[in-house]
Design a protein around this motif. Sequence first.
Motif, mmCIF file in Angstrom:
data_model
loop_
_atom_site.group_PDB
_atom_site.id
_atom_site.type_symbol
_atom_site.label_atom_id
_atom_site.label_comp_id
_atom_site.label_asym_id
_atom_site.label_seq_id
_atom_site.Cartn_x
_atom_site.Cartn_y
_atom_site.Cartn_z
ATOM 1 N N THR A 47 0.808 -1.215 0.000
ATOM 2 C CA THR A 47 0.000 0.000 0.000
ATOM 3 C C THR A 47 0.845 1.272 0.000
ATOM 4 N N ASP A 48 2.151 1.133 0.221
ATOM 5 C CA ASP A 48 3.058 2.271 0.053
ATOM 6 C C ASP A 48 3.113 2.706 -1.412
ATOM 7 N N VAL A 49 3.008 1.746 -2.302
ATOM 8 C CA VAL A 49 3.122 2.005 -3.742
ATOM 9 C C VAL A 49 1.797 2.495 -4.304
ATOM 10 N N MET A 50 0.718 1.816 -3.979
ATOM 11 C CA MET A 50 -0.597 2.219 -4.467
ATOM 12 C C MET A 50 -1.603 1.792 -3.418
ATOM 13 N N LYS A 51 -2.283 2.775 -2.823
ATOM 14 C CA LYS A 51 -3.145 2.480 -1.678
ATOM 15 C C LYS A 51 -4.603 2.519 -2.058
ATOM 16 N N ASP A 52 -5.302 1.408 -1.865
ATOM 17 C CA ASP A 52 -6.751 1.383 -1.998
ATOM 18 C C ASP A 52 -7.320 2.499 -1.108
ATOM 19 N N LYS B 204 -2.648 6.398 -7.570
ATOM 20 C CA LYS B 204 -1.880 6.575 -8.796
ATOM 21 C C LYS B 204 -1.351 5.243 -9.316
ATOM 22 N N ASP B 205 -1.732 4.898 -10.541
ATOM 23 C CA ASP B 205 -1.126 3.762 -11.222
ATOM 24 C C ASP B 205 0.400 3.955 -11.198
ATOM 25 N N ASP C 74 0.317 -3.352 -12.087
ATOM 26 C CA ASP C 74 -1.078 -3.700 -11.791
ATOM 27 C C ASP C 74 -1.880 -2.462 -11.396
ATOM 28 N N GLY C 75 -1.686 -1.384 -12.141
ATOM 29 C CA GLY C 75 -2.348 -0.138 -11.783
ATOM 30 C C GLY C 75 -3.771 -0.001 -12.283
ATOM 31 N N LEU C 76 -4.194 -0.887 -13.169
ATOM 32 C CA LEU C 76 -5.563 -0.801 -13.699
ATOM 33 C C LEU C 76 -6.532 -1.368 -12.668
ATOM 34 N N THR C 77 -7.515 -0.565 -12.268
ATOM 35 C CA THR C 77 -8.481 -1.059 -11.284
ATOM 36 C C THR C 77 -9.607 -1.808 -11.994
ATOM 37 N N CYS C 78 -10.345 -2.581 -11.191
ATOM 38 C CA CYS C 78 -11.455 -3.364 -11.754
ATOM 39 C C CYS C 78 -12.495 -2.458 -12.411
#
Lengths: 399, 399
Positions: free
Chosen positions: A32-37, B36-37, B120-124
Amino acid sequence: MDINIIKQKIEMIPSLLNEFGIDMWLTFVRETDVMKDPAMDMITDRGVTWQTAFIFTAKGEKYLILGSLDKDNMLASTLYSDEEIKTYVGSIRDELKSTIEKIAPKSIAINKSADDIMSDGLTCGMYETLCEILKDTPYIERFVPADPIISALRSRKTSVEIEKIQKAVDITEEIYDKITKNICAGMTENDVANIVRNETKDRGLTSAWDSAHCPGIFAGAESAEAHAAPSDRVIEKGMVVHADFGVKFEGYCSDLQRTWYIMKDDETDAPDIVKRAFLALDDSIQSSFKAIKPGVEGRLIDQISRDRLKAHGFEEYPHALGHQVGRSTHDGAALLCPEWERYGQRPYMKLEEGQVFTLEPRITLKEYGAVTMEEMIKITADGAVFLSRPQRELYLIKR
Amino acid sequence: MDINIIKQKIEMIPSLLNEFGIDMWLTFVRETDVMKDPAMDMITDRGVTWQTAFIFTAKGEKYLILGSLDKDNMLASTLYSDEEIKTYVGSIRDELKSTIEKIAPKSIAINKSADDIMSDGLTCGMYETLCEILKDTPYIERFVPADPIISALRSRKTSVEIEKIQKAVDITEEIYDKITKNICAGMTENDVANIVRNETKDRGLTSAWDSAHCPGIFAGAESAEAHAAPSDRVIEKGMVVHADFGVKFEGYCSDLQRTWYIMKDDETDAPDIVKRAFLALDDSIQSSFKAIKPGVEGRLIDQISRDRLKAHGFEEYPHALGHQVGRSTHDGAALLCPEWERYGQRPYMKLEEGQVFTLEPRITLKEYGAVTMEEMIKITADGAVFLSRPQRELYLIKR
């Protein structure tokens, strides 16, 4: 980050699950440091490294399944007890699958939403992993979107949240007053931006959004209109200047816009078209404000604002009238926006008590640039109140 | 953020697409301030608000389709020209669909990866939107994962990137020297952390990862082992203390660990078991280091390290031997890791010249806590070189 607010949010979850008829909510994340929901904001004050499942049930159970080395950090936050935390080394598979099988939910909300980024934190790769883990079970068929839960958690502000937002608004207005006292011809956009940057820093705060374009300072017709960094463009007499910024106070944001007119030496007022645009915007904001109350769809409020501008002979703005504000500047799903495809289902969501919205119509004048105010309001049981002190008069600057 | 590095990365894309036999790469994002992707790091220095498509083709074309109010900000970054940028107001649908139809790609890489979060930056929800827009076309069937492209962009470091990482490493070692000069019994974990925080701040830098647990300072057997915030636990004589931190220098990270032993009054050396653990780790790091070269799978390097620890009579560590480092602390897809399910396909990826890895085996001693060193290496044409000065002797502290 106020841990008590997160505690309150977590306590709301079982009743929300019952309200929306959902048995279980799963937030499935990693690194989650890289990309956090964005849903993490509502359920934890910590990050995780390896695949992690936050599970809540309508019965009030909580489960947190994470990589072994993330455990101590999560325990220290006190939001999850030792009994609620399960760890793994090789794979999350067995623990996740058996936990879901034990709960045996009829529906599982996952963080997937075409319309609301705040409810769309599940990535395609993580979804694939989840489906692979549950492939021989009936649970994949039971996935439903978590957006009603996440949207309610973000939207239904507690009194403590409103206090923090109000404080962010008050500080923003103080800084706007400072600009009004100091702005003059000869300053650059960056000079004005530096007032905001210094005042924000002096208070130990940060900008409400990306500091590259918060504050945004827009001088005259040649300036970018929005979402752009301040430049070294010089403010000249005869220009309309507008600013757009907010601060983050204890995790909560403000977002306001104000407009000035820099008078020429022989002027004692703004040009007629600038005054007319200002009055049209004021009418647009006040008229839409008066119509806001719980149960109304956001699109109807946006329409009032557009209709007022058109009645005054101006064009519609190319964006929404207003967005929610909270931990993020653009927060929560419901929007005050037109029925444009890019907004998906968001124009049709009913407004609720406790939501905080901006009102920010805009008129772009070819000769002068954009005239725009952005106010913030809170929805009450039967209407709305302003959190900001609306700009009801154009700021005329003679210096 | 160094715009020239992003320029170089963007210039690499067509040849990477050709190398991997992919016609087109699409990064599809929105509200990048909120989430951010990670691929954005490679293709822009700006954020966007509305749905945005970054498109690159094997022929060398670039297209950027975005909401109208985001355009000026993107133009100002100079990475995309006015001709390459298309804007929309109501919906991205028509422009996106017609652009893809014009390119008519046989394959479209999208940012979806079960194994590598960086890819894996593309969200559902965004994937659903994309499929909806392309529903009457053959293109949904042509989606392939973008991980080879993204991984190569992140992994294959330019000389400028290596210089920045080296600088981050050098500064981290300076700060470690300061700790070694000052650490003593009676200090708390937070006291040691404050040395790191102050030295980092004095240099105008930030921590390489979440400042809540960077630095991590771990004193004795009762301390958390990793990924936890420093506490007010007091360092006592007879304790092993280890630290884990890195700094971010001009956007590039370091990540190193060091271990100290605080001698008791009657000791002139560390206890035998602590010395043995240190030597085993040193052997483990040096042995795996010697085997690193392009073309080898990461799992084989990790295995050497584990085998050495076992040969010395110690247990395996519950994590990977090493991860890549770059703009993020955990960067790039290939890992030096065991064939555990949680690592997916990452153990099987072949190492490449220009990659930067950590080497961080660990031994946990029940009585003393974790003994661990973390070094950083760069892969060369036929082997590897250390970017850090490896800790080859246990730091013995008598004060």
